[in-house]
Design an enzyme around this catalytic site. Structure first.
Site, PDB file in Angstrom:
ATOM      1  N   GLU A 130      -3.270   6.433   2.724  1.00  0.00           N
ATOM      2  CA  GLU A 130      -2.758   7.431   3.644  1.00  0.00           C
ATOM      3  C   GLU A 130      -3.508   8.727   3.343  1.00  0.00           C
ATOM      4  O   GLU A 130      -3.540   9.158   2.188  1.00  0.00           O
ATOM      5  CB  GLU A 130      -1.249   7.617   3.418  1.00  0.00           C
ATOM      6  CG  GLU A 130      -0.645   8.600   4.389  1.00  0.00           C
ATOM      7  CD  GLU A 130       0.858   8.809   4.199  1.00  0.00           C
ATOM      8  OE1 GLU A 130       1.460   8.129   3.341  1.00  0.00           O
ATOM      9  OE2 GLU A 130       1.398   9.659   4.925  1.00  0.00           O
ATOM     10  N   ARG A 136       1.411  -1.598 -10.237  1.00  0.00           N
ATOM     11  CA  ARG A 136       0.656  -0.356 -10.171  1.00  0.00           C
ATOM     12  C   ARG A 136      -0.021  -0.080 -11.501  1.00  0.00           C
ATOM     13  O   ARG A 136       0.421  -0.559 -12.544  1.00  0.00           O
ATOM     14  CB  ARG A 136       1.598   0.828  -9.909  1.00  0.00           C
ATOM     15  CG  ARG A 136       2.384   0.784  -8.659  1.00  0.00           C
ATOM     16  CD  ARG A 136       3.415   1.916  -8.656  1.00  0.00           C
ATOM     17  NE  ARG A 136       2.787   3.220  -8.569  1.00  0.00           N
ATOM     18  CZ  ARG A 136       2.443   3.786  -7.410  1.00  0.00           C
ATOM     19  NH1 ARG A 136       2.677   3.168  -6.272  1.00  0.00           N
ATOM     20  NH2 ARG A 136       1.874   4.968  -7.396  1.00  0.00           N
ATOM     21  N   LYS A 196       0.543  10.956  -5.394  1.00  0.00           N
ATOM     22  CA  LYS A 196      -0.082  12.074  -4.677  1.00  0.00           C
ATOM     23  C   LYS A 196       0.893  13.234  -4.510  1.00  0.00           C
ATOM     24  O   LYS A 196       0.508  14.395  -4.603  1.00  0.00           O
ATOM     25  CB  LYS A 196      -0.562  11.597  -3.299  1.00  0.00           C
ATOM     26  CG  LYS A 196      -1.915  10.908  -3.362  1.00  0.00           C
ATOM     27  CD  LYS A 196      -2.350  10.448  -1.992  1.00  0.00           C
ATOM     28  CE  LYS A 196      -1.572   9.220  -1.569  1.00  0.00           C
ATOM     29  NZ  LYS A 196      -2.084   8.600  -0.340  1.00  0.00           N
TER      30      LYS A 196
HETATM   31  P1  ATP Z   1       1.049   7.772  -3.874  1.00  0.00           P
HETATM   32  O1  ATP Z   1       2.390   7.422  -4.422  1.00  0.00           O
HETATM   33  O2  ATP Z   1       0.123   8.343  -4.878  1.00  0.00           O
HETATM   34  O3  ATP Z   1       1.098   8.587  -2.619  1.00  0.00           O
HETATM   35  P2  ATP Z   1       0.650   5.616  -2.202  1.00  0.00           P
HETATM   36  O4  ATP Z   1       0.897   4.197  -2.475  1.00  0.00           O
HETATM   37  O5  ATP Z   1       1.641   6.279  -1.316  1.00  0.00           O
HETATM   38  O6  ATP Z   1       0.439   6.375  -3.530  1.00  0.00           O
HETATM   39  P3  ATP Z   1      -1.457   5.144  -0.435  1.00  0.00           P
HETATM   40  O7  ATP Z   1      -2.497   6.078   0.073  1.00  0.00           O
HETATM   41  O8  ATP Z   1      -0.458   4.630   0.512  1.00  0.00           O
HETATM   42  O9  ATP Z   1      -0.763   5.895  -1.608  1.00  0.00           O
HETATM   43  O10 ATP Z   1      -2.113   3.955  -1.259  1.00  0.00           O
HETATM   44  C1  ATP Z   1      -3.174   3.191  -0.815  1.00  0.00           C
HETATM   45  C2  ATP Z   1      -3.205   1.921  -1.586  1.00  0.00           C
HETATM   46  O11 ATP Z   1      -3.361   2.177  -2.968  1.00  0.00           O
HETATM   47  C3  ATP Z   1      -1.920   1.119  -1.418  1.00  0.00           C
HETATM   48  O12 ATP Z   1      -2.264  -0.212  -1.141  1.00  0.00           O
HETATM   49  C4  ATP Z   1      -1.244   1.251  -2.733  1.00  0.00           C
HETATM   50  O13 ATP Z   1      -0.508   0.103  -3.033  1.00  0.00           O
HETATM   51  C5  ATP Z   1      -2.405   1.456  -3.704  1.00  0.00           C
HETATM   52  N1  ATP Z   1      -1.971   2.229  -4.849  1.00  0.00           N
HETATM   53  C6  ATP Z   1      -1.400   3.441  -4.836  1.00  0.00           C
HETATM   54  N2  ATP Z   1      -1.072   3.830  -6.079  1.00  0.00           N
HETATM   55  C7  ATP Z   1      -1.449   2.832  -6.911  1.00  0.00           C
HETATM   56  C8  ATP Z   1      -1.370   2.625  -8.319  1.00  0.00           C
HETATM   57  N3  ATP Z   1      -0.849   3.531  -9.144  1.00  0.00           N
HETATM   58  N4  ATP Z   1      -1.863   1.465  -8.818  1.00  0.00           N
HETATM   59  C9  ATP Z   1      -2.410   0.556  -8.011  1.00  0.00           C
HETATM   60  N5  ATP Z   1      -2.507   0.682  -6.685  1.00  0.00           N
HETATM   61  C10 ATP Z   1      -2.028   1.804  -6.119  1.00  0.00           C
HETATM   62 MG    MG Z   2       1.916   5.101   0.576  1.00  0.00          MG
END
Ligand code: ATP
Ligand code: MG
Length: 572
Positions: free
Chosen positions: A42, A268, A278
């Protein structure tokens, strides 16, 4: 483990292998479904070390098994998303060493199709327009132990819902007036299946679709269908989406989608002493804890790049941690060790004096400058040598001199002889102090017979220190970093700001050997400052106003160095 080593297998790789064996996956597109993965960020912030794990997994799989990996922006929420973030994300994925080729997509490309699928669900009796407020809907949701309550609009005629949905799209209603909900089961043990919201009204322009839409799909309604539209075979996501999988599959079942992707969850990546969210990283910016997304203390890809971390060590970390379903926090020390291993191999050695203290060599011939030879890498002679000037005025580290020192202090103290690495043996004859009692200058004499500093000598000279020549040295600012947080798990408490380490950045002055002047340009490769760790010029650095960041310190640097020196070894 190094980057060239094969990635160990894991349960996802096992599934992919089985899918090839069973014929669900084909190597050739003509024959059927090929391996297609995606990384779906995102664009609401910068990528962090956790994302690197997902990137390495998705892109790594197709490097290994063939197929393709898409970069898809999950841009369904116009209120938080910006082009700056999208640009940074593309830059970071490329820098990590991966390439999506022509396969760049946006969930917003599918808004029309998703809308039509919304109508489809209304027509099949699987969705309805609910005019209740969010508060009321939330109160009707029930809990893990109690079923939810049906909305009074749940059984309204399909035509009515369809009409309202069309008028929602046309902009007839204000934000929050109504939503489209799936009609599944308000008493499902899985809360995600209790008539989830599919569309909400949001009168807000979108970075890509402009003012075309005033209703936007929710993540769950967009994600699986986007996967299906793109022909994704394996939709890999983190464990928090495990409870969403029944919903993911429900949509694929109810809608005439062109493919049936399979969602698989993995754990994760969490790293101790930092955070991977984020939203929380953004709050560090808001509170002024760091000076940007690329602050070298940030666990963002951009921050690590500026710090001097290499893409290879990030890939090696992801490989070493592996893919499992077990939640945990990876020790930051593992990442440090991986970096040291890599940098120890590649980084040229240099001498740089942090917190400098002047040494005057009293018996040094007036005006004389001698060039001494220094090795670029004691373990790799093929990396050659360089000449370093030595003269009667030198800089040493303040820590390398003590007026009163214990017997086992092998560095400079009055009356003690010390080896100046690659230079001469010097004996301390005196020192000067200021009014505050601080030492401002150290006086020494040198032994002209000891040139090279490695004389196999009967004398027991145990200490070796590094130095730079004061006439030709280059002043610099050096930034020493510590963990951003004081606790291994900063997210555990409820006050993130209270967990911040107030001493995560220490800025010190330094004097560098002349060779480093040319190497102090942004983007230059990392070097080892002997005894101090691995360093890299900051992006704000320029020759003449050099700024170096410490990437990672040497392991218990001093003790080990001194032990090696005493034993005659040359490696730091
Ligand atoms: P955040 O909580 O930092 O906003 P998010 O999952 O909302 O993380 P996205 O931009 O939606 O952020 O994530 C893109 C991809 O990265 C998703 O498939 C998510 O599962 C993966 N991802 C995000 N954080 C991690 C992590 N700590 N370890 C492994 N994969 C991750
Ligand atoms: Mg997300």
């Amino acid at each position: 483990m190094t980057d060239t080593q094969e990635t160990p297998s894991d349960f996802i790789r096992d599934i992919v292998r089985e899918d090839f064996a069973s014929g669900r996956l084909q190597a050739d597109q003509e024959q059927g479904q090929t391996l297609v993965t995606r990384f779906p960020p995102e664009p609401n912030g910068y990528l962090h070390i956790g994302h690197a794990k997902a990137i390495c997994l998705n892109f790594g799989l197709v490097q290994e098994f063939g197929g393709r990996c898409h970069l898809r922006f999950d841009d369904t929420n116009p209120s938080k998303e910006e082009q700056e973030y999208a640009d940074a994300i593309m830059n970071d994925v490329r820098w990590l060493g991966f390439d999506w080729g022509e396969h760049l997509y946006h969930a917003s490309d599918y808004f029309e199709q998703l809308y039509l699928w919304g109508e489809h669900l209304i027509e099949s009796g699987d969705a309805y327009i609910d005019e209740q407020t969010y508060e009321v809907m939330r109160s009707q949701r029930g809990s893990l132990t109690e079923p939810g309550t049906d909305s009074p609009h749940r059984d309204r005629p399909r035509e009515e819902s369809l009409d309202l949905f069309r008028r929602m799209r046309a902009g007839d209603f204000p934000d929050g007036a109504m939503v489209l909900r799936a009609r599944i089961d308000m008493s499902s043990p899985n809360l995600n299946l209790r008539d989830p919201v599919l569309y909400r009204i949001q009168h807000k322009d979108h970075p890509r679709t402009g003012s075309a839409w005033c209703i936007y799909p929710m993540y769950d309604f967009a994600h699986g269908q986007s996967d299906a539209i793109e022909g994704i075979s394996h939709s890999l996501c983190t464990l928090e989406f495990e409870n969403h999988r029944p919903l993911y599959d429900w949509f694929l079942e109810k809608l005439p989608v062109p493919a049936k992707p399979r969602q698989i969850e993995f754990s994760r990546l969490n790293l101790s002493y930092t955070i991977t969210s984020k939203r929380k990283l953004a709050s560090l910016l808001e509170h002024g804890v760091v000076d940007g997304w690329d602050d070298p203390r940030m666990p963002t890809i951009a921050g690590m790049r500026r710090r001097g971390v290499t893409p290879q060590s990030i890939r090696t970390l992801c490989k070493t941690v592996g893919i499992t379903k077990t939640e945990g926090i990876v020790d930051h020390a593992l990442f440090d060790a991986i970096q040291r291993e890599e940098l120890n191999e590649s980084a040229h050695r240099r001498m740089a004096v942090l917190r400098p203290l002047k040494v005057v060599v009293e018996n040094w011939p007036e005006g004389k400058v001698e060039m001494v030879e220094a090795q670029n890498h004691p373990g790799r002679p093929e990396l050659g040598t360089r000449e370093v000037p030595f003269s009667g005025e030198l800089w040493i580290e303040q820590d390398d001199f003590r007026v009163e020192a214990p017997r086992k202090y092998f560095r400079l103290k009055p009356g003690q002889e010390v080896r100046f690495r690659y230079g001469y043996y010097l004996t301390c004859t005196g020192y000067e102090t200021n009014e505050a009692g601080e030492v401002t200058l150290v006086r020494c004499t040198y032994d002209p017979e000891s040139r090279g500093g490695n004389t196999a000598d009967e004398r027991r000279v145990k200490g070796t220190i590094h130095w730079v020549d004061a006439q030709s040295s280059v002043p610099a600012e050096v930034r020493l970093y510590d963990h951003l947080f004081q606790q291994p798990d900063p997210s555990a408490g409820d006050d993130l700001m209270a967990a911040v380490n107030p001493n995560s950045l220490e800025t010190v002055t330094a004097q560098l050997e002349p060779a480093l002047a040319e190497e102090a340009v942004p983007g230059a490769v990392a070097v080892q400052f002997e005894r101090n760790g691995y360093f890299c010029p900051d992006t704000t650095s320029s020759a003449g106003a050099a700024i170096f960041n410490r990437i990672v310190a040497l392991r218990d640097s001093w003790a080990k160095f001194e032990k090696n020196m005493a034993g005659g070894a040359t490696s730091a």
